[in-house]
Design a protein around this motif. Structure first.
Motif, PDB file in Angstrom:
ATOM      1  N   LEU A  92      22.162 -21.379  32.075  1.00 42.81           N
ATOM      2  CA  LEU A  92      23.533 -21.804  31.800  1.00 42.81           C
ATOM      3  C   LEU A  92      23.993 -22.858  32.805  1.00 42.81           C
ATOM      4  O   LEU A  92      24.662 -23.828  32.430  1.00 42.81           O
ATOM      5  CB  LEU A  92      24.473 -20.594  31.842  1.00 42.81           C
ATOM      6  N   MET A  93      23.634 -22.672  34.063  1.00 46.99           N
ATOM      7  CA  MET A  93      23.989 -23.679  35.070  1.00 46.99           C
ATOM      8  C   MET A  93      23.353 -25.024  34.745  1.00 46.99           C
ATOM      9  O   MET A  93      23.997 -26.076  34.861  1.00 46.99           O
ATOM     10  CB  MET A  93      23.523 -23.222  36.456  1.00 46.99           C
ATOM     11  N   ALA A  94      22.098 -24.977  34.343  1.00 44.32           N
ATOM     12  CA  ALA A  94      21.410 -26.222  34.004  1.00 44.32           C
ATOM     13  C   ALA A  94      22.061 -26.898  32.798  1.00 44.32           C
ATOM     14  O   ALA A  94      22.240 -28.125  32.778  1.00 44.32           O
ATOM     15  CB  ALA A  94      19.931 -25.939  33.724  1.00 44.32           C
ATOM     16  N   GLU A  95      22.432 -26.110  31.813  1.00 36.75           N
ATOM     17  CA  GLU A  95      23.081 -26.677  30.626  1.00 36.75           C
ATOM     18  C   GLU A  95      24.446 -27.268  30.967  1.00 36.75           C
ATOM     19  O   GLU A  95      24.894 -28.226  30.323  1.00 36.75           O
ATOM     20  CB  GLU A  95      23.222 -25.593  29.556  1.00 36.75           C
ATOM     21  N   GLY A  97      25.027 -28.784  33.671  1.00 30.00           N
ATOM     22  CA  GLY A  97      24.784 -29.970  34.467  1.00 30.00           C
ATOM     23  C   GLY A  97      25.096 -29.787  35.941  1.00 30.00           C
ATOM     24  O   GLY A  97      25.362 -30.773  36.645  1.00 30.00           O
ATOM     25  N   LEU A  98      25.053 -28.536  36.427  1.00 33.21           N
ATOM     26  CA  LEU A  98      25.358 -28.301  37.825  1.00 33.21           C
ATOM     27  C   LEU A  98      24.238 -28.804  38.728  1.00 33.21           C
ATOM     28  O   LEU A  98      23.059 -28.748  38.385  1.00 33.21           O
ATOM     29  CB  LEU A  98      25.571 -26.810  38.075  1.00 33.21           C
ATOM     30  N   ASP A  99      24.634 -29.280  39.897  1.00 32.30           N
ATOM     31  CA  ASP A  99      23.679 -29.774  40.883  1.00 32.30           C
ATOM     32  C   ASP A  99      23.307 -28.727  41.919  1.00 32.30           C
ATOM     33  O   ASP A  99      22.272 -28.843  42.576  1.00 32.30           O
ATOM     34  CB  ASP A  99      24.272 -30.979  41.631  1.00 32.30           C
ATOM     35  N   ALA A 100      24.189 -27.726  42.117  1.00 35.14           N
ATOM     36  CA  ALA A 100      23.974 -26.751  43.185  1.00 35.14           C
ATOM     37  C   ALA A 100      24.546 -25.406  42.788  1.00 35.14           C
ATOM     38  O   ALA A 100      25.450 -25.318  41.959  1.00 35.14           O
ATOM     39  CB  ALA A 100      24.620 -27.239  44.480  1.00 35.14           C
ATOM     40  N   TYR A 101      24.013 -24.367  43.415  1.00 40.23           N
ATOM     41  CA  TYR A 101      24.521 -23.010  43.236  1.00 40.23           C
ATOM     42  C   TYR A 101      24.594 -22.360  44.607  1.00 40.23           C
ATOM     43  O   TYR A 101      23.596 -22.239  45.307  1.00 40.23           O
ATOM     44  CB  TYR A 101      23.605 -22.206  42.318  1.00 40.23           C
ATOM     45  N   ARG A 102      25.797 -21.960  44.972  1.00 42.30           N
ATOM     46  CA  ARG A 102      26.009 -21.269  46.248  1.00 42.30           C
ATOM     47  C   ARG A 102      26.144 -19.778  45.964  1.00 42.30           C
ATOM     48  O   ARG A 102      27.026 -19.356  45.223  1.00 42.30           O
ATOM     49  CB  ARG A 102      27.268 -21.807  46.927  1.00 42.30           C
ATOM     50  N   GLU A 124      11.708 -10.004  46.501  1.00 44.62           N
ATOM     51  CA  GLU A 124      11.230 -10.587  45.249  1.00 44.62           C
ATOM     52  C   GLU A 124      12.383 -11.191  44.447  1.00 44.62           C
ATOM     53  O   GLU A 124      12.256 -12.300  43.907  1.00 44.62           O
ATOM     54  CB  GLU A 124      10.532  -9.509  44.421  1.00 44.62           C
ATOM     55  N   TYR A 125      13.507 -10.483  44.374  1.00 47.58           N
ATOM     56  CA  TYR A 125      14.642 -10.989  43.604  1.00 47.58           C
ATOM     57  C   TYR A 125      15.139 -12.330  44.147  1.00 47.58           C
ATOM     58  O   TYR A 125      15.328 -13.292  43.379  1.00 47.58           O
ATOM     59  CB  TYR A 125      15.782  -9.979  43.591  1.00 47.58           C
ATOM     60  N   TYR A 126      15.355 -12.413  45.445  1.00 42.94           N
ATOM     61  CA  TYR A 126      15.898 -13.660  45.995  1.00 42.94           C
ATOM     62  C   TYR A 126      14.887 -14.798  45.944  1.00 42.94           C
ATOM     63  O   TYR A 126      15.254 -15.953  45.707  1.00 42.94           O
ATOM     64  CB  TYR A 126      16.420 -13.428  47.410  1.00 42.94           C
ATOM     65  N   ASN A 127      13.611 -14.480  46.127  1.00 41.99           N
ATOM     66  CA  ASN A 127      12.595 -15.512  45.943  1.00 41.99           C
ATOM     67  C   ASN A 127      12.597 -16.030  44.510  1.00 41.99           C
ATOM     68  O   ASN A 127      12.519 -17.244  44.262  1.00 41.99           O
ATOM     69  CB  ASN A 127      11.206 -14.966  46.291  1.00 41.99           C
ATOM     70  N   ASN A 128      12.692 -15.112  43.549  1.00 42.99           N
ATOM     71  CA  ASN A 128      12.709 -15.515  42.148  1.00 42.99           C
ATOM     72  C   ASN A 128      13.931 -16.362  41.825  1.00 42.99           C
ATOM     73  O   ASN A 128      13.835 -17.369  41.101  1.00 42.99           O
ATOM     74  CB  ASN A 128      12.688 -14.280  41.241  1.00 42.99           C
ATOM     75  N   LEU A 129      15.101 -15.957  42.325  1.00 49.80           N
ATOM     76  CA  LEU A 129      16.323 -16.713  42.067  1.00 49.80           C
ATOM     77  C   LEU A 129      16.234 -18.118  42.647  1.00 49.80           C
ATOM     78  O   LEU A 129      16.555 -19.110  41.972  1.00 49.80           O
ATOM     79  CB  LEU A 129      17.524 -15.967  42.654  1.00 49.80           C
ATOM     80  N   ILE A 130      15.794 -18.219  43.894  1.00 49.54           N
ATOM     81  CA  ILE A 130      15.678 -19.526  44.541  1.00 49.54           C
ATOM     82  C   ILE A 130      14.688 -20.406  43.788  1.00 49.54           C
ATOM     83  O   ILE A 130      14.956 -21.586  43.516  1.00 49.54           O
ATOM     84  CB  ILE A 130      15.264 -19.352  46.016  1.00 49.54           C
ATOM     85  N   ASN A 131      13.548 -19.865  43.432  1.00 49.13           N
ATOM     86  CA  ASN A 131      12.538 -20.653  42.717  1.00 49.13           C
ATOM     87  C   ASN A 131      13.031 -21.082  41.348  1.00 49.13           C
ATOM     88  O   ASN A 131      12.741 -22.199  40.885  1.00 49.13           O
ATOM     89  CB  ASN A 131      11.240 -19.856  42.594  1.00 49.13           C
ATOM     90  N   GLU A 132      13.767 -20.195  40.675  1.00 52.02           N
ATOM     91  CA  GLU A 132      14.302 -20.533  39.354  1.00 52.02           C
ATOM     92  C   GLU A 132      15.302 -21.675  39.454  1.00 52.02           C
ATOM     93  O   GLU A 132      15.306 -22.597  38.624  1.00 52.02           O
ATOM     94  CB  GLU A 132      14.955 -19.301  38.731  1.00 52.02           C
ATOM     95  N   LEU A 133      16.148 -21.637  40.451  1.00 49.19           N
ATOM     96  CA  LEU A 133      17.112 -22.726  40.658  1.00 49.19           C
ATOM     97  C   LEU A 133      16.391 -24.041  40.899  1.00 49.19           C
ATOM     98  O   LEU A 133      16.698 -25.067  40.266  1.00 49.19           O
ATOM     99  CB  LEU A 133      18.018 -22.397  41.846  1.00 49.19           C
ATOM    100  N   ILE A 134      15.436 -24.027  41.800  1.00 49.20           N
ATOM    101  CA  ILE A 134      14.723 -25.260  42.145  1.00 49.20           C
ATOM    102  C   ILE A 134      13.975 -25.810  40.940  1.00 49.20           C
ATOM    103  O   ILE A 134      13.930 -27.030  40.711  1.00 49.20           O
ATOM    104  CB  ILE A 134      13.773 -24.996  43.329  1.00 49.20           C
ATOM    105  N   HIS A 136      14.867 -25.820  38.004  1.00 46.75           N
ATOM    106  CA  HIS A 136      15.822 -26.477  37.118  1.00 46.75           C
ATOM    107  C   HIS A 136      16.577 -27.604  37.828  1.00 46.75           C
ATOM    108  O   HIS A 136      17.576 -28.110  37.298  1.00 46.75           O
ATOM    109  CB  HIS A 136      16.832 -25.453  36.583  1.00 46.75           C
ATOM    110  N   GLY A 137      16.100 -27.988  38.990  1.00 44.43           N
ATOM    111  CA  GLY A 137      16.725 -29.090  39.707  1.00 44.43           C
ATOM    112  C   GLY A 137      18.058 -28.744  40.337  1.00 44.43           C
ATOM    113  O   GLY A 137      18.889 -29.627  40.584  1.00 44.43           O
ATOM    114  N   ILE A 138      18.302 -27.468  40.617  1.00 40.20           N
ATOM    115  CA  ILE A 138      19.566 -27.006  41.187  1.00 40.20           C
ATOM    116  C   ILE A 138      19.335 -26.590  42.639  1.00 40.20           C
ATOM    117  O   ILE A 138      18.455 -25.778  42.928  1.00 40.20           O
ATOM    118  CB  ILE A 138      20.141 -25.824  40.377  1.00 40.20           C
ATOM    119  N   LYS A 139      20.107 -27.144  43.536  1.00 39.19           N
ATOM    120  CA  LYS A 139      19.946 -26.870  44.958  1.00 39.19           C
ATOM    121  C   LYS A 139      20.539 -25.510  45.301  1.00 39.19           C
ATOM    122  O   LYS A 139      21.696 -25.247  45.009  1.00 39.19           O
ATOM    123  CB  LYS A 139      20.639 -27.962  45.775  1.00 39.19           C
TER     124      LYS A 139
END
Length: 405
Positions: A92-95, A97-102, A124-134, A136-139
């Motif tokens: 949803l963030m990618a759709e 057009g967000l650039d970052a997620y805090r 594992e959860y935080y690694n997965n979240l961070i990798n998923e954001l990256i 999709h091009g989201i910082k």
């Protein structure tokens, strides 16, 4: 200050610049903002993760506070279930057009006992979240703490009222730097420490809900409104500064990230043009913002606080002052509303005083649960004025506007 911590709120994240182009709100587009302007969203762990009793997570002070029935008893046990639905949320963030997620990390999920062993499922959860954001091009922008230390530390020594929290927070932060720092380039240590100290340890309206009569919420059963807010903010500043020193010494050179702290800033305006109200407005700025910002920039608390609070305000040693001063690469700014300020110097004559009485000023708003009813409307120009204050009072430090609306 979030009006409801367990509801998902999408926020505009604006980095390093504020545009005031004078257009109607429906005429704005990305083209109106300068190159490098970053749009994003921000949440806290207890707002969104859910899975409160799953995969090794221990209770935090938020769990205890929410289950105690405050504000009718809503809890973050399920929330929007980002723990299980993070891929959908990132999509949803990618759709959008967000650039970052805090987002914030739940200390209770990563290190359930507050110190010691890391929870593999939390990692594992935080690694997965961070990798998923990256992917999709989201910082990812990570906040280490948002009002939610493990309840076990609260039970053991009282959490932030104890200096022991400085060492435990630093150790928790180091785990985060070690395991996530290769992909996280922006860290904030503590979210809104000025609001945390006041709201949680004087008013009792946020966890762990400390206050004492005649101040704060009627439901408070422990705490000391006259001393704890000042002690807590002091310990938070020392924990923050110690963590920044650690990051700079051991991690920043190889990870090339930045680290800061996030402060809440009201827009303050005098209730009238009377000299008394104008002076009260300056006191309010010193108490609410200077309380944290002055030590970070100058190494000590504002003079008006030292005079009004007296011996209840902790003192920095020379070494502590040097540690805290300059302990940031940027300051995060959170701003939502403007309030009016009325003189109330008569409160200084009270034998028993809390933060509000020490300030000698009345903030003209009513606090009902988490719903703020404000006499002054949201005023966009107030954000510009706050940034100008930072420029004039604190030497124009790098500012990231991390929440506004």
């Amino acid at each position: 200050m979030e009006t409801c911590w367990w509801v998902l709120w999408w926020r505009l994240l604006v980095v390093l610049a504020v545009a005031d182009v004078g257009l109607a709100i429906d005429e704005y587009s990305r083209a109106d903002f300068p190159d490098g302007f970053i749009f994003g969203a921000g949440t806290s762990a207890y707002q969104v993760e859910g899975a409160a009793n799953q995969d090794g997570r221990s209770p935090s002070v938020w769990d205890t506070f929410a289950h105690g029935g405050f504000a009718g008893g809503p809890t973050g046990d399920i929330a929007v279930d980002q723990y299980h639905k993070y891929k959908e949320d990132v999509q949803l963030m990618a759709e959008m057009g967000l650039d970052a997620y805090r987002f914030s990390i739940s200390w209770s999920r990563l290190i359930p006992d507050g110190r010691g062993d890391v929870n593999p499922k939390g990692l594992e959860y935080y690694n997965n979240l961070i990798n998923e954001l990256i992917s999709h091009g989201i910082k990812p922008l990570v906040s280490l703490y948002n009002f939610d230390h493990p309840q076990v530390l609260e039970d053991e020594y009282g959490g932030w009222v104890s200096r022991k929290m400085v060492e435990d927070f630093r150790a928790y932060a180091e785990v985060c730097f070690k395991v996530f720092g290769d992909r996280v380039s922006h860290w904030t240590t503590v979210n809104e420490p000025n609001i945390l100290a006041h709201g949680s340890y004087d008013q009792g309206i946020s966890p762990p809900g400390h206050c004492s009569p005649p101040f704060g919420a009627a439901a408070c059963v422990h705490g000391n409104s006259t001393t704890e807010p000042y002690l807590v903010l002091h310990n938070i500043l020392l924990a923050h500064a110690s963590t920044v020193e650690l990051y700079r010494r051991n991690y920043q050179g190889k990870q090339h990230g930045l680290i800061g702290i996030t402060l809440y800033a009201f827009g303050f305006a005098p209730y009238s043009n009377l000299t008394e109200d104008v002076e009260a407005t300056q006191r309010a700025k010193a108490f609410y913002l200077g309380w944290a910002a002055d030590p970070l920039v100058y190494g000590d608390y504002p003079e008006i606080m030292k005079r009004n609070v007296g011996s209840r305000l902790p003192r920095f040693t020379t070494e502590e002052s040097e540690l805290v001063k300059g302990a940031f690469d940027f300051l995060g700014l959170i701003h939502y509303m403007q309030v009016s300020v009325k003189d109330n110097l008569s409160s200084l004559s009270l034998e028993l005083r809390d933060f509000n009485a020490d300030m000698g000023a009345e903030i003209m708003m009513a606090l009902l649960g988490f719903d703020l009813i404000v006499q002054f409307p949201v005023r966009p120009r107030a954000l510009q004025e706050i940034l100008e204050d930072f420029k004039q009072l604190y030497g124009n430090p790098p500012i990231y506007v991390l929440e506004n609306g």
